[in-house]
Enzyme design. Structure first.
Site, PDB file in Angstrom:
ATOM      1  N   LYS A  76       0.812  -1.219   0.000  1.00 48.85           N
ATOM      2  CA  LYS A  76       0.000   0.000   0.000  1.00 48.85           C
ATOM      3  C   LYS A  76       0.848   1.272   0.000  1.00 48.85           C
ATOM      4  CE  LYS A  76      -3.811  -2.404   0.090  1.00 48.85           C
ATOM      5  NZ  LYS A  76      -3.252  -3.761   0.038  1.00 48.85           N
ATOM      6  N   GLU A  91      -2.665   6.665   7.890  1.00 50.03           N
ATOM      7  CA  GLU A  91      -3.307   7.522   6.897  1.00 50.03           C
ATOM      8  C   GLU A  91      -4.411   8.311   7.589  1.00 50.03           C
ATOM      9  OE1 GLU A  91      -4.002   6.270   2.523  1.00 50.03           O
ATOM     10  OE2 GLU A  91      -5.908   5.905   3.537  1.00 50.03           O
ATOM     11  N   HIS A 102     -14.922  -2.222   8.232  1.00 52.14           N
ATOM     12  CA  HIS A 102     -14.243  -2.046   6.943  1.00 52.14           C
ATOM     13  C   HIS A 102     -14.559  -3.168   5.965  1.00 52.14           C
ATOM     14  CE1 HIS A 102     -12.143   0.976   9.212  1.00 52.14           C
ATOM     15  NE2 HIS A 102     -11.641   0.066  10.018  1.00 52.14           N
ATOM     16  N   ARG A 137      -6.972  -7.893  -8.583  1.00 55.39           N
ATOM     17  CA  ARG A 137      -7.706  -9.166  -8.635  1.00 55.39           C
ATOM     18  C   ARG A 137      -9.161  -8.898  -8.990  1.00 55.39           C
ATOM     19  NH1 ARG A 137     -10.764  -8.447  -4.136  1.00 55.39           N
ATOM     20  NH2 ARG A 137      -9.809  -7.419  -2.351  1.00 55.39           N
TER      21      ARG A 137
END
Length: 581
Positions: free
Chosen positions: A114, A198, A233, A291
């Site tokens: 990431k 983040e 999430h 994917r």
């Protein structure tokens, strides 16, 4: 062509069906827990990988590649989850002389990291949220970086996806615990514990763009999706196209996705995910999933394009058969993920045998399921076992059709999320598209009036004298019924491989396992005083961490499990005195 499907459950069934349309021979693989599962019954042939734990079967790269070669496969499709975003696996497939149905290993490695993906987005001019410039080394450095980013923020796993290894941090006092928890979950799910920080936006929407790219330089997008209904999430309801999105913002998001896809030399199907502040007409890069997505079906419904078939064609070296101008969006589609969880008990996983299942009928419905009546939702893997999708000429029609379909879905033997998801579809904020990624957890509590009766399956609730046991034999899998009195003790399988018996406590005033699962952390020791609500043990089941807390204040008399144990539902984990702490 022979295609080995390196996955299980619903996505493996989906790929088998694409293979049939393309005239491709489908090869299934399975663990001992999945012997005789639906995907193995539908495939042209099926091969055993190993024991139930994913690390000894579906995550064992050497075993999968060996089966692929021995079975005469030409190609390998990773599905989603498991090894689908593992660059080492993709490279091993290629090194074995096989075709990997997905992007190049280098692309997977770059976008799967990431932090590296953020750097790629920055170079492509895609907007980013403030975040750490690299992985977090320790809690002390994390604290300094967090002060620069500002709170609230989110701790994110550097590798993997699906919401695993993510923790929201609202203040400095929560950071150390979040780092530890996110790292532990990420390591268990992906084998990598690295995390980064983040900035967190509480009232944003999750919008993603589906892309297809071939080896000849052609790149197209298939429109966008909204996946803002989430919990922990994890996406619950998805729809295409994203509703109530200003056209200028929609175009900007799509063009950013195309630009990034081209800049990283992407090939295959992929998804670029964004956080969108609709009111401010601003968006920020989240990640790129290299994917197939769980929610790919809603895009297929509105475009008429079979994304799985296109993946296979691209992997065979064929150019895309259409241009961007050929892609048209027709109507609206919604999807509800059906999981074996109890929304009225904190969405705790409830694996078990499906005694009966009646699926909704209708001309505008699509049903993607990995099980049939008589099959078992296995506790070793993800709790999602199916998806219900509905199409309509507009969003409201699709919403009504999906709600009706969820009402007609009848599953006996395990609790499911269907009644709760139907409740969500009726929320005024969802109907008006004023919801965001936090709405479900913040405001949409399961209503007691919609709670179904507890399923009467022995496999799921353990209240019957009958137990169903599936055995693997040389003649295939068989299922037998075992009758006998219910035991007041439960066996705990230790990490060492030895077994011991613990008392099963039925009282809600004892710290017992809410579900069968693996012990990932023991947070107390004998003699320690604990307050009511203190975390005693952390379990992991069906890719979800479940803290077991002290039901009352007291002294820890004994800890009955250690990290690595696999314990049954109802097992006593910690013996707690009635004394005050």
């Amino acid at each position: 062509m022979k295609l080995l499907i390196a996955n299980r459950g619903e996505v493996a069934v989906r790929i088998v069906r694409a293979c049939r349309e393309l005239g491709v021979r489908a090869i299934a693989v399975y663990s001992d827990a999945d012997a005789g599962a639906l995907h193995t019954r539908l495939a042209d042939e099926a091969h055993r990988l190993g024991p139930a734990p994913a690390r000894e079967s579906y995550l064992d790269i050497d075993k999968i590649v060996a089966v692929a070669r021995e079975s005469g496969a030409d190609a390998v499709h990773p599905g989603y989850g498991l090894l689908s975003e593992n660059a080492e696996f993709a490279q091993a497939v290629i090194d074995a002389g096989l075709i990997f149905v997905g992007p190049q290993p280098g692309t997977i490695a770059q976008m799967g990291d990431k932090v590296a993906a953020r750097d790629a987005a920055r170079r492509s001019g895609v907007p980013l949220l403030p975040g750490s410039s690299g992985t977090i080394k320790d809690a002390s450095s994390a604290m300094d970086i967090a002060e620069k980013i500002g709170y609230p923020l989110v701790v994110k796993a550097c590798f993997g996806g699906g919401g695993r290894g993510m923790r929201i941090v609202r203040g400095p006092d929560e950071l150390a615990t979040a780092l530890q928890s996110a790292g532990r979950e990420a390591n268990a799910a992906f084998g990598r514990a690295e995390v980064y920080l983040e900035r967190y936006i509480a009232s944003a929407r999750h919008v993603e763009v589906q892309v297809l790219a071939d080896a000849h330089g052609n790149v197209v997008h298939l429109g966008d999706r909204d996946c803002s209904v989430q919990r922990r999430h994890q996406k619950l309801i998805e729809e295409a196209p994203a509703p109530a999105l200003p056209e200028s913002l929609r175009q900007a998001v799509a063009m950013s996705a195309i630009r990034l896809t081209k800049d990283v030399s992407y090939r295959s199907a992929g998804t670029v995910e964004f956080l969108v502040d609709v009111a401010a007409e601003r968006f920020y890069f989240l990640e790129m999933n290299t994917r197939l997505q769980v929610e790919h079906g809603v895009t297929e419904l509105v475009t008429g394009i079979d994304i799985v078939a296109e993946q296979i064609r691209i992997a065979r070296g064929e150019p895309l058969r259409f241009s961007q101008e050929d892609v048209e969006i027709h109507g609206h589609a919604m999807q509800a993920r059906i999981a074996a969880e109890d929304p009225w008990e904190g969405f705790q996983p409830r694996p078990g045998r499906i005694d009966a299942m009646s699926l909704p009928q209708g001309p505008w419905l699509r049903l993607d399921f990995g099980v049939e009546a008589g099959d078992t939702v296995v506790g070793h893997y993800d709790s999602m076992f199916g998806k219900v999708q509905a199409w309509g000429p507009d969003r409201e029609t699709a919403r009504i059709r999906l709600s009706a379909a969820l009402g007609a879905l009848n599953v006996s033997g395990v609790m499911t999320t269907a009644p709760y998801l139907r409740q969500v579809l009726g929320q005024p904020e969802f109907i008006a598209v004023t919801h965001d990624t936090g709405s479900a957890e913040r405001s949409w509590r399961p209503e007691e009036a919609t709670r179904p009766e507890t399923p009467n399956s022995a496999a799921s609730v353990g209240t019957s004298n009958e137990r169903r046991v599936r055995l693997s034999t040389t003649q295939g899998a068989i299922e037998i019924a075992v009758f006998g009195p219910r035991r007041e003790q439960r066996t705990v399988q230790a990490a060492s491989g030895t077994a011991r018996v613990t008392d099963q406590k039925k009282s809600e005033t004892e710290p017992v396992a809410p579900i069968a699962g693996a012990v990932v952390a023991v947070c107390v020791k004998a003699g320690e005083a604990v307050a009511k609500g203190a975390v005693l043990v952390v379990l992991e089941a069906m890719k979800m961490e479940l803290p077991v807390v002290a039901p009352r204040a007291g002294i820890v008399e004994a800890v009955l499990v250690v990290a690595g144990d696999v314990t049954a539902r109802g097992s006593l984990l910690v013996r707690l005195s009635s004394g005050e702490s």
